[in-house]
Design an enzyme around this catalytic site. Structure first.
Site, short mmCIF file in Angstrom:
data_model
loop_
_atom_site.label_atom_id
_atom_site.label_comp_id
_atom_site.label_asym_id
_atom_site.label_seq_id
_atom_site.Cartn_x
_atom_site.Cartn_y
_atom_site.Cartn_z
N GLY A 78 -3.81 2.47 2.36
CA GLY A 78 -2.54 2.33 3.06
C GLY A 78 -2.23 3.63 3.76
CE1 TYR A 151 -8.68 5.29 1.95
CE2 TYR A 151 -8.40 7.30 3.22
CZ TYR A 151 -8.72 5.96 3.16
OH TYR A 151 -9.06 5.28 4.31
CE LYS A 155 -12.31 4.93 3.04
NZ LYS A 155 -12.84 3.56 3.18
CE LYS A 202 10.36 5.64 9.44
NZ LYS A 202 10.31 6.95 8.82
CD GLN A 220 3.73 16.38 9.57
OE1 GLN A 220 4.47 17.26 9.95
NE2 GLN A 220 4.18 15.33 8.91
CB THR A 221 -1.63 18.42 14.73
OG1 THR A 221 -2.49 19.16 13.85
CG2 THR A 221 -0.68 19.36 15.43
P1 NAD Z 1 -6.47 -2.65 5.72
O1 NAD Z 1 -5.79 -2.31 4.43
O2 NAD Z 1 -5.71 -3.39 6.74
O3 NAD Z 1 -7.82 -3.43 5.42
C1 NAD Z 1 -8.54 -3.33 4.22
C2 NAD Z 1 -8.73 -4.73 3.70
O4 NAD Z 1 -9.48 -4.67 2.48
C3 NAD Z 1 -7.40 -5.44 3.37
O5 NAD Z 1 -7.26 -6.63 4.10
C4 NAD Z 1 -7.50 -5.70 1.90
O6 NAD Z 1 -6.90 -6.91 1.47
C5 NAD Z 1 -9.00 -5.71 1.68
N1 NAD Z 1 -9.32 -5.50 0.26
C6 NAD Z 1 -8.83 -4.53 -0.55
N2 NAD Z 1 -9.30 -4.70 -1.79
C7 NAD Z 1 -10.09 -5.80 -1.76
C8 NAD Z 1 -10.85 -6.48 -2.73
N3 NAD Z 1 -10.88 -6.06 -3.99
N4 NAD Z 1 -11.56 -7.57 -2.35
C9 NAD Z 1 -11.52 -8.02 -1.07
N5 NAD Z 1 -10.82 -7.41 -0.10
C10 NAD Z 1 -10.11 -6.31 -0.43
O7 NAD Z 1 -7.02 -1.26 6.30
P2 NAD Z 1 -7.67 -0.93 7.71
O8 NAD Z 1 -6.75 0.01 8.38
O9 NAD Z 1 -8.09 -2.16 8.40
O10 NAD Z 1 -8.94 -0.10 7.24
C11 NAD Z 1 -10.24 -0.67 7.16
C12 NAD Z 1 -11.21 0.37 6.61
O11 NAD Z 1 -11.20 1.53 7.44
C13 NAD Z 1 -10.87 0.85 5.20
O12 NAD Z 1 -12.05 1.06 4.49
C14 NAD Z 1 -10.17 2.16 5.44
O13 NAD Z 1 -10.27 3.01 4.33
C15 NAD Z 1 -10.91 2.68 6.66
N6 NAD Z 1 -10.11 3.62 7.45
C16 NAD Z 1 -9.04 3.18 8.15
C17 NAD Z 1 -8.30 4.08 8.90
C18 NAD Z 1 -7.13 3.63 9.73
O14 NAD Z 1 -6.56 4.46 10.43
N7 NAD Z 1 -6.72 2.38 9.73
C19 NAD Z 1 -8.63 5.44 8.89
C20 NAD Z 1 -9.70 5.85 8.13
C21 NAD Z 1 -10.45 4.93 7.42
#
Ligand code: NAD
Length: 339
Positions: A78, A151, A155, A202, A220-221
């Site tokens: 999140g 987190y 990763k 917001k 913060q950037t």
């Molecule tokens: P998101 O939370 O919308 O998507 C992750 C999905 O994983 C969710 O739909 C969730 O229900 C699913 N999930 C979690 N636990 C699960 C489980 N046990 N079984 C099945 N599904 C499960 O997040 P996102 O923003 O779409 O991110 C996708 C990926 O990219 C993630 O791995 C996240 O860590 C990585 N990431 C995202 C960002 C970003 O800015 N959004 C940045 C860095 C890394």
């Protein structure tokens, strides 16, 4: 027709990626623990399996024979209010690590040709991100490791896990480190939303002449990449011979207050920013202000060199498109509350 699997396709990036893979003519199987809130199944896939990927039996079922590619985006994650407060650390590490352990093993067992893994810029060492004007997020700066959140540690562990499967089992893995991806049809409220969605919500919710809170001193950037660009970058990495890990992000760095000001400008309203931090924040929320590192920006030199990719959409354009979507959500919600 290529058969591909998108894990976490019920989420923000996974949903958009699955949709694009389907539009490109692939047969797409999606698995997620929840349905996508904003896309119908037919829009993003041919098959949607509702299942928990921390369970190896589910993963064995989902990663079927005859599939060529797996895109692994499922994670317990999140925005700052979820991953930086410390309150969800055990779940974040346990759930995401289990998913990756299961996926890596099953991908080998089923002879999957390529696996994409979505890592995060949160794995970079905190000590290289103390100066908001000069953060270092070059891929080679990852070690000695010192992420500022659990987190980020998960990763990093999972990057190493997939690389070990590559070395020992010849699993073809592609690893990207995403830097703040945003856009329509993502989480925009409820505590798991990221900074762009939070600022835009917001701005949409606050009446003209009002004020909204920005966590931290706002200096913060960060940089933010629009979802369509992220999907293009993932697909070009998958089609290349380069394994990564490589940054996928934007190099247009802004302060969080600048991001908030941009959201306000797009809304066309006269709104004041109230930065909340330190003791005042703790008294209000009961936990330390979760702002993360002082500075972070994507460094795209490696991606540019290996894949020739450039970000094409300025932040203001992506923010404007996202505002239109979020504003509609906000007005539908307030309408429902009135009715
Ligand atoms: P998101 O939370 O919308 O998507 C992750 C999905 O994983 C969710 O739909 C969730 O229900 C699913 N999930 C979690 N636990 C699960 C489980 N046990 N079984 C099945 N599904 C499960 O997040 P996102 O923003 O779409 O991110 C996708 C990926 O990219 C993630 O791995 C996240 O860590 C990585 N990431 C995202 C960002 C970003 O800015 N959004 C940045 C860095 C890394």
């Amino acid at each position: 027709m290529k058969k591909v699997i998108v894990l976490g396709g019920g989420g923000f990036i996974g949903g958009h990626l699955a949709k694009r893979l389907k539009e490109d003519g692939n047969y797409v199987r999606v698995c997620d623990i929840k349905n996508h809130e904003y896309f119908n199944h037919e829009e993003i896939c041919n098959e949607f399996i509702l299942g928990d990927l921390t369970d190896p039996k589910t993963v064995a079922l989902v990663i079927g024979e005859g599939y060529e590619e797996v895109y692994q985006l499922a994670a317990d994650m999140g925005g700052a209010g979820y991953i930086f407060t410390g309150q969800n650390d055990a779940n974040v590490m346990h759930n995401s690590a289990l998913i990756n352990l299961n996926v890596a093993k099953e991908a080998v067992a089923k002879g999957i040709k390529k696996v994409f893994y979505s890592s995060s810029a949160c794995m970079y060492p905190e000590n290289n991100q103390l100066d908001p004007n000069n953060p270092n997020c070059e891929e080679s700066s990852a070690y000695p490791a010192n992420p500022d959140s659990e987190y980020g540690w998960e990763k990093l562990f999972s990057e190493r896990l997939y690389m070990a499967f590559n070395r020992n089992y010849k699993l073809d893995v592609k690893i990207a480190r995403f830097h703040n991806i945003f856009g329509p049809k993502g989480t925009w409220k409820g505590g798991k939303e990221k900074a762009p969605a939070a600022m835009l919500r917001k701005a949409a919710e606050t009446p003209n002449g009002g004020e909204f809170e920005v966590w931290g001193d706002g200096q913060q950037t960060r940089s933010f990449l629009y979802i369509d660009e992220c999907v293009n970058a993932v697909l070009s990495l998958m089609q290349s011979k380069f394994a990564g890990p490589v940054n996928i992000g934007s190099e247009e760095m802004v302060t969080i207050n600048q991001l908030a000001e941009m959201a306000i400008k797009i809304s066309g309203k006269n709104i004041t920013i109230k930065n909340i931090h330190g003791e005042e924040f703790f008294k209000t929320y009961g936990f330390k202000c979760p702002t993360g590192v002082r500075g972070r920006n994507s460094d795209n030199r490696l991606f540019r060199e290996k894949l020739g990719w450039e970000v094409s959409k300025p932040l203001i354009e992506g923010m404007t498109e996202t505002y239109e979507w979020i504003e509609q959500k906000v007005s539908n919600t307030s309408l429902a509350e009135v009715v």
